[in-house]
Design a protein around this motif. Structure first.
Motif, mmCIF file in Angstrom:
data_model
loop_
_atom_site.group_PDB
_atom_site.id
_atom_site.type_symbol
_atom_site.label_atom_id
_atom_site.label_comp_id
_atom_site.label_asym_id
_atom_site.label_seq_id
_atom_site.Cartn_x
_atom_site.Cartn_y
_atom_site.Cartn_z
ATOM 1 N N GLN A 116 0.836 -1.205 0.000
ATOM 2 C CA GLN A 116 0.000 0.000 0.000
ATOM 3 C C GLN A 116 0.874 1.261 0.000
ATOM 4 O O GLN A 116 0.624 2.212 -0.744
ATOM 5 N N THR A 117 1.912 1.260 0.829
ATOM 6 C CA THR A 117 2.807 2.417 0.913
ATOM 7 C C THR A 117 3.471 2.672 -0.440
ATOM 8 O O THR A 117 3.517 3.813 -0.922
ATOM 9 N N LEU A 118 3.972 1.616 -1.063
ATOM 10 C CA LEU A 118 4.619 1.778 -2.377
ATOM 11 C C LEU A 118 3.630 2.298 -3.420
ATOM 12 O O LEU A 118 3.957 3.178 -4.217
ATOM 13 N N LEU A 119 2.410 1.762 -3.404
ATOM 14 C CA LEU A 119 1.415 2.198 -4.393
ATOM 15 C C LEU A 119 1.039 3.658 -4.176
ATOM 16 O O LEU A 119 0.880 4.426 -5.128
ATOM 17 N N VAL A 134 7.993 2.972 -12.377
ATOM 18 C CA VAL A 134 8.358 1.555 -12.358
ATOM 19 C C VAL A 134 8.465 1.146 -10.893
ATOM 20 O O VAL A 134 9.332 1.647 -10.178
ATOM 21 N N LYS A 135 7.557 0.273 -10.459
ATOM 22 C CA LYS A 135 7.464 -0.055 -9.037
ATOM 23 C C LYS A 135 8.202 -1.369 -8.738
ATOM 24 O O LYS A 135 7.885 -2.400 -9.311
ATOM 25 N N ILE A 136 9.183 -1.291 -7.844
ATOM 26 C CA ILE A 136 9.989 -2.465 -7.514
ATOM 27 C C ILE A 136 10.095 -2.566 -5.996
ATOM 28 O O ILE A 136 10.513 -1.617 -5.337
ATOM 29 N N ALA A 207 -4.973 -2.313 -6.165
ATOM 30 C CA ALA A 207 -4.111 -1.256 -6.695
ATOM 31 C C ALA A 207 -4.907 -0.217 -7.484
ATOM 32 O O ALA A 207 -4.325 0.672 -8.105
ATOM 33 N N ASP A 208 -6.232 -0.307 -7.473
ATOM 34 C CA ASP A 208 -7.082 0.617 -8.235
ATOM 35 C C ASP A 208 -6.698 2.071 -7.940
ATOM 36 O O ASP A 208 -6.643 2.473 -6.771
#
Ligand code: PEP
Ligand code: CO
Length: 472
Positions: A116-119, A134-136, A207-208
């Motif tokens: 959630q934090t990354l999103l 780009v999410k890693i 992830a909406d």
């Protein structure tokens, strides 16, 4: 051949009407020769555990070689292409997660909050950069740590140091600190269940964009963070506009969240390497991106040797003593053909040194011309010890290194491609500062990390809002 994997088709598609599942296969040699990537065994390997029972180790690695891959060649190729775009300034990389994941904390709740934090950060950065992010995650494999000393002494007792849950246990007893190869299998299993959860969350509606945006509004409505409200309001208007204009939100319900870790334990990484069914080339299927740490990036070392043989995108940490010659030599070793997205440098210079140390490295790579994706790790050059004895970092110093990174790229005319940070979704108190003003005394409230201090959920979002400001 196994059934087509429903969650992912390589973006490139494949020839013919039946998609190639590209499930990488184990190396099999009828004549018994070793795998082509086993050349690392004749190179010096730093930071490896010494297992008391080598036979138990070979049993575990033989078992790992038979296990299904954790990631797939098509996904790895997609990430390489995305990182290539970031190197050209067409995308921005957000890489983050724990310093050291633990088996005990690879629970659904901890993982969900981290994802959630990354999103949430990614939505803010996407708006700030007007670019895809780009999410890693440093997730689903970050269980082994390089250490500065081999032993640790407490109250006159000296024991082998904790090297991460993949190697030994944190408890300060003789028994727990003995390296146990069965932990490599536990690492595989925890990585698999974590990846399963990541795939479910990122493909199942969690992830909406509208949901993630709703969480971000909750954050900026807290008076402590009112300074970010106007940017949040702009994002809100942009989402409203998209809605009114009939944007296809269904296509914004799913995201790609890739998995990365430091490829430290060579027995594990080589046991997880498989041959891609389509190309016949080796991929390390333990994660999408693998990086080489500051302590193990010797040009003739075993880590560089192994990763030079696999097709994954590779990260290399670069500390303040890195020379321009090192940069070119690493490109020669790891990306001789100059393939976009293959090599990402993760600089970790320290806020006080980046402005002086980074530009000449950027100049060297720019003059060389082979593409590199530059990212900043503003964490590892800025670790301090509080007067109360906690290993900590200061939020303002971390942000100062990020600013220095952007300044260095502006000076040389190269692309600041992304950030690499240590964070958790939990409400810990490990890094000082931020709008909540965690001070030395505040650190003891909830200090939980076993290795390095992490930004908590709020500090991570603050960082995203501040970096978004730098990107505009
Ligand atoms: C890390 O990323 O946790 C780490 C150990 O970094 P470095 O190799 O840059 O010291
Ligand atoms: Co760390």
């Amino acid at each position: 051949m196994s059934a087509h994997l429903p969650w992912r088709q390589g973006r490139g598609g494949s020839a013919g009407s039946l998609p190639d599942p590209r499930v990488p296969e184990a190396w099999e040699s009828p004549t018994g020769e070793t795998a082509p990537w086993d050349t690392w065994r004749t190179h010096r390997a730093l930071q490896q555990p010494t297992y008391p029972d080598p036979h138990a180790l070979s049993e575990v690695t033989a078992d790992l070689r038979r296990r299904p891959p954790l990631v797939f060649a098509g996904e790895v190729d997609d990430l390489r292409a995305d990182l290539g775009a970031a190197g050209r300034g067409e995308a921005f990389v957000l890489m983050g997660g724990d310093c050291a994941e633990t088996f005990a904390e690879s629970t659904a709740d901890h993982l969900r909050l981290k994802i959630q934090t990354l999103l949430q950060m990614a939505v803010v950065l996407t708006y700030g950069a007007s670019l895809p992010v780009v999410k890693i995650g440093r997730i689903a494999g970050q269980y082994a740590k390089p250490r500065s000393a081999d032993v640790e002494t407490r109250d006159g007792v000296t024991l082998p140091v904790y090297r991460g849950d993949a190697v030994n246990s944190f408890a300060f007893t003789k028994e727990s600190r003995i390296p146990d190869p069965h932990r490599l299998m536990e690492m595989y299993q925890h990585s698999a269940s974590s990846l399963n959860l990541i795939r479910a969350f990122t493909k199942g509606g969690y992830a909406d964009l509208r949901l993630v945006h709703h969480w971000n509004r909750g954050f900026t409505q807290n008076p402590a963070y009112s300074r970010y409200e106007s940017l949040a309001e702009e994002i809100h208007r942009a989402v409203k506009f998209m809605e009114a204009a009939g944007a296809d939100f269904d296509s914004l319900r799913e995201v790609d969240l890739y998995s990365a870790h430091e490829a430290l334990l060579l027995e594990y990484e080589s046991a997880m390497t498989r041959i891609d069914s389509r190309t016949g080339r080796p991929y390390d299927t333990s994660g999408h991106l693998l990086w080489i740490g500051e302590r193990t990036r010797q040009l003739d070392g075993a880590h560089v040797e192994l990763l030079s043989r696999v097709l994954n995108p590779i990260g290399v940490k670069l500390g303040p003593t890195t020379t321009p010659e090192d940069v070119i030599a690493l490109i020669d070793r790891l990306n001789p053909e100059g393939e976009p997205g293959r090599l990402t440098f993760i600089t970790r210079m320290g806020a006080s040194r980046i402005r002086q140390a980074l530009p000449r490295l950027l100049e060297a790579a720019k003059a060389d011309g082979r593409p590199v994706t530059w990212t900043t790790d503003p964490m590892h050059g800025n670790t301090i010890t509080s007067s109360t004895g906690y290993k900590t970092r200061d939020f303002a110093t971390i942000m100062d290194e990020v600013s220095g990174f952007f300044e260095a790229h502006a000076e040389v005319g190269t692309i600041p491609g992304g950030i690499h940070i240590e964070l958790t979704g939990d409400d810990v108190t490990e890094v000082m500062g931020g709008s909540e003003q965690i001070d030395e005394a505040g650190l003891e409230r909830r200090y939980e990390t076993l290795v390095d201090p992490r930004l908590n959920h709020q500090q991570s979002l603050e960082m995203a809002f501040q970096v978004a400001g730098l990107l505009r």
